[in-house]
Enzyme design. Structure first.
Site, short mmCIF file in Angstrom:
data_model
loop_
_atom_site.label_atom_id
_atom_site.label_comp_id
_atom_site.label_asym_id
_atom_site.label_seq_id
_atom_site.Cartn_x
_atom_site.Cartn_y
_atom_site.Cartn_z
N GLU A 12 -11.37 -4.18 1.18
CA GLU A 12 -11.40 -3.60 2.52
C GLU A 12 -10.42 -2.43 2.62
O GLU A 12 -10.56 -1.55 3.46
CB GLU A 12 -11.04 -4.69 3.53
N HIS A 52 -12.14 -8.28 4.87
CA HIS A 52 -10.69 -8.25 5.07
C HIS A 52 -10.06 -9.54 4.52
O HIS A 52 -9.07 -9.50 3.80
CB HIS A 52 -10.42 -8.11 6.57
N1 LIG Z 1 -8.51 -8.39 18.45
C1 LIG Z 1 -7.76 -8.91 17.50
N2 LIG Z 1 -7.16 -10.10 17.69
C2 LIG Z 1 -6.39 -10.65 16.73
N3 LIG Z 1 -6.16 -10.07 15.55
C3 LIG Z 1 -6.74 -8.89 15.30
C4 LIG Z 1 -7.57 -8.24 16.27
N4 LIG Z 1 -8.01 -7.07 15.73
C5 LIG Z 1 -7.48 -6.99 14.48
N5 LIG Z 1 -6.72 -8.08 14.21
C6 LIG Z 1 -5.97 -8.37 12.98
O1 LIG Z 1 -5.16 -7.26 12.67
C7 LIG Z 1 -5.04 -7.10 11.26
C8 LIG Z 1 -5.44 -5.67 10.95
O2 LIG Z 1 -5.32 -5.42 9.59
P1 LIG Z 1 -5.72 -4.00 8.96
O3 LIG Z 1 -5.40 -4.03 7.51
O4 LIG Z 1 -7.09 -3.61 9.36
O5 LIG Z 1 -4.71 -3.11 9.76
P2 LIG Z 1 -4.05 -1.73 9.59
O6 LIG Z 1 -2.76 -1.84 8.89
O7 LIG Z 1 -4.03 -1.14 10.96
O8 LIG Z 1 -4.97 -1.04 8.58
P3 LIG Z 1 -6.01 0.05 8.48
O9 LIG Z 1 -5.78 1.09 9.52
O10 LIG Z 1 -5.68 0.48 7.14
O11 LIG Z 1 -7.31 -0.71 8.59
C9 LIG Z 1 -5.92 -8.16 10.65
O12 LIG Z 1 -5.14 -9.30 10.31
C10 LIG Z 1 -6.88 -8.54 11.79
O13 LIG Z 1 -7.36 -9.87 11.73
#
Ligand SMILES: Nc1ncnc2c1ncn2[C@@H]1O[C@H](COP(=O)(O)OP(=O)(O)OP(=O)(O)O)[C@@H](O)[C@H]1O
Length: 354
Positions: free
Chosen positions: A10, A307
Site C-alpha cells: 500500500e 493496508h
Molecule cells: N476514519 C478513520 N477512523 C479510524 N482510523 C482511520 C480512519 N481513516 C484512516 N484511519 C487509519 O489511519 C491510518 C492511516 O495510515 P496511512 O499509512 O494511510 O497514513 P499516512 O501516514 O497519512 O500515509 P499516506 O499519506 O502515505 O497514505 C491507518 O491505520 C488507518 O486505518
C-alpha cells in the site's frame, strides 16, 4: 540492519510508523527507502517527521534523513525511556498517528508516560481522537494495557492547533485476545462537532443520519465547540457492542453538502453492520501490531485491506511472528501466531532477530 521498501504494498506512512515502533522495541536498526514514493507529496510530511523525532526522543535514537520531503531514513534505536513528552506537528498533520507510533512502545517502558501532541485531531484518512479513546483504547485494554487519551482541543485542517495527551502505564506483557463476534448492541449514537461554523450544519447532518438510521433524541448529539477551535466539522457515529466499540467518521468540508457528509459515514456504518465481522476496516489494521506483541490473537472483519497486509509484512520483518488471513462465508479472519509474547530487554535473554 533491516532494509525496507517504503513504496511496497500500500506504500503509505504506516510502513514507517510500524517500523519505528518495532525498532524502538526490538533494538533493531532499520533503513527505509522510497518513503511514500507513490503519493502526490512523496517522502516524509510533517506528521511522519514528528513520528520519527518522537520515536528517536523516547529511546535516544540516531536518525539520518529526518527532514520534510526525505525519501530515505536510517534509524538506530537506543533503550526506551518512559517519561513526559511533548511534540508539536506544526501543521494540521495527524496527532493520533504520531501517538499510535509511540503508545505500543511506551507500554514496555520502565515507568508510566504521558505524551502530548499538538496538531490535527480530526483529519480525513486518520483516526479521530474519539476513535483512540473509544475503539483503540478498549481493544488495548482487552490485551491488558491501561492507556487513556485526553482531547484538550480540536484541530481541523488547515489550521491544526489541536492537542491530545496519551497516558500510558507499562503493561509488562500483552496477552493474546480474540475478537470473533461483536456481540449485542450496547449503545449507538451520532455526534456532529462544529467549530466556527453555523450550528445548522450539525443539525442537517444529524437529521440525515437520523432519517437513514431510524435514530432520534439522545442518539443525535449536536456538539458546538468554541469558535477558535475551528473552522471545522466532524461527524462521528459510535457503535458500542458487547465486545467491540467502533467509531465511524466523516470530516465536513466547505465544498461538501451536509447531506453528503452524513451519507458517507452512514455508508461505512451500514457496511460494518451488514458483515458478521467483529472489527471495522481501520481497527483491523491498528490491532495487528499490538496483537503481534501479545504473541497471538485473532479477529474477524468484513475484508482485509491492502493496508493491513502491508502492515503484516512490516511487522514480520521485526518480530518472529506469522500472520495468516482467511475467509469463510464472506467474513475474513486475521490470525497472528508466535512462540511467545514480546518481552522488554530486561526480561528476555536475547533480542528476537529474524
Ligand atoms: N476514519 C478513520 N477512523 C479510524 N482510523 C482511520 C480512519 N481513516 C484512516 N484511519 C487509519 O489511519 C491510518 C492511516 O495510515 P496511512 O499509512 O494511510 O497514513 P499516512 O501516514 O497519512 O500515509 P499516506 O499519506 O502515505 O497514505 C491507518 O491505520 C488507518 O486505518
Amino acid at each position: 540492519m533491516i532494509e525496507l521498501n517504503g513504496a511496497a504494498g500500500e506504500g503509505g506512512g504506516q510502513i514507517l510508523r510500524s517500523a519505528l515502533t518495532l525498532s524502538v522495541l526490538t533494538g533493531q536498526a532499520f533503513r527505509i527507502r522510497d518513503i511514500r514514493a507513490n503519493r502526490s507529496k512523496p517522502g516524509l510530511m510533517r506528521q511522519h517527521l514528528v513520528a520519527v523525532q518522537a520515536a528517536a526522543e523516547v529511546c535516544g535514537a540516531q536518525a539520518e534523513g529526518a527532514h520534510v520531503g526525505s525519501l530515505q531514513l536510517s534509524f538506530s534505536p537506543g533503550a526506551i525511556r518512559g517519561g513526559d513528552y511533548r511534540f508539536a506537528i506544526g501543521t494540521a498533520g495527524s496527532c493520533t498517528l504520531v501517538l499510535q507510533t509511540l503508545v505500543p512502545a511506551l507500554l514496555f517502558a520502565d515507568r508510566p508516560s504521558t505524551v502530548r501532541v499538538a496538531g490535527g485531531t480530526h483529519n480525513p484518512m486518520a483516526p479521530p481522537a474519539q476513535f483512540l479513546q473509544r475503539a483503540y483504547a478498549r481493544a488495548l485494554a482487552d490485551m491488558g494495557a491501561a492507556v487513556g487519551f485526553e482531547l484538550h482541543r480540536f484541530g481541523f485542517y488547515p489550521a491544526g492547533g489541536g492537542a491530545i495527551t496519551a497516558m500510558v502505564q507499562p503493561c509488562g506483557v500483552l496477552r493474546p485476545f480474540e475478537w470473533m463476534a461483536r456481540g449485542a448492541r450496547v449503545a449507538a449514537y451520532a455526534e456532529s462537532f462544529v467549530a466556527g461554523i453555523s450550528a445548522n450544519v450539525a443539525r442537517r447532518e444529524l437529521d440525515s443520519v437520523g432519517a437513514a438510521m431510524g435514530w432520534e433524541g439522545s442518539q443525535l448529539r449536536e456538539r458546538g465547540l468554541p469558535g477558535e477551535q475551528g473552522p471545522g466539522n466532524a461527524l462521528l457515529i459510535t457503535l458500542e457492542h458487547e465486545h467491540v466499540t467502533e467509531v465511524f467518521t466523516a470530516i465536513g468540508e466547505k465544498s461538501i453538502p451536509s447531506d453528503a457528509v452524513a451519507r458517507a459515514v452512514v455508508k461505512d456504518v451500514r457496511r460494518y453492520l451488514a458483515s458478521e465481522g467483529a472489527v471495522g476496516e481501520h481497527l483491523a489494521d491498528q490491532l495487528m501490531l499490538p496483537m503481534a506483541l501479545a504473541g497471538g490473537g485473532r479477529y474477524t472483519t468484513a475484508s482485509i485491506s491492502l493496508h493491513a497486509r502491508t502492515n503484516a509484512q512490516v511487522i514480520e520483518r521485526f518480530l518472529p511472528v506469522r500472520f495468516e488471513f482467511g475467509e469463510q462465508g464472506g467474513v475474513h479472519t486475521c490470525l497472528v501466531e508466535a512462540a511467545s509474547a514480546y518481552k522488554p530487554p530486561a526480561q528476555r535473554s536475547a533480542v528476537p532477530v529474524k
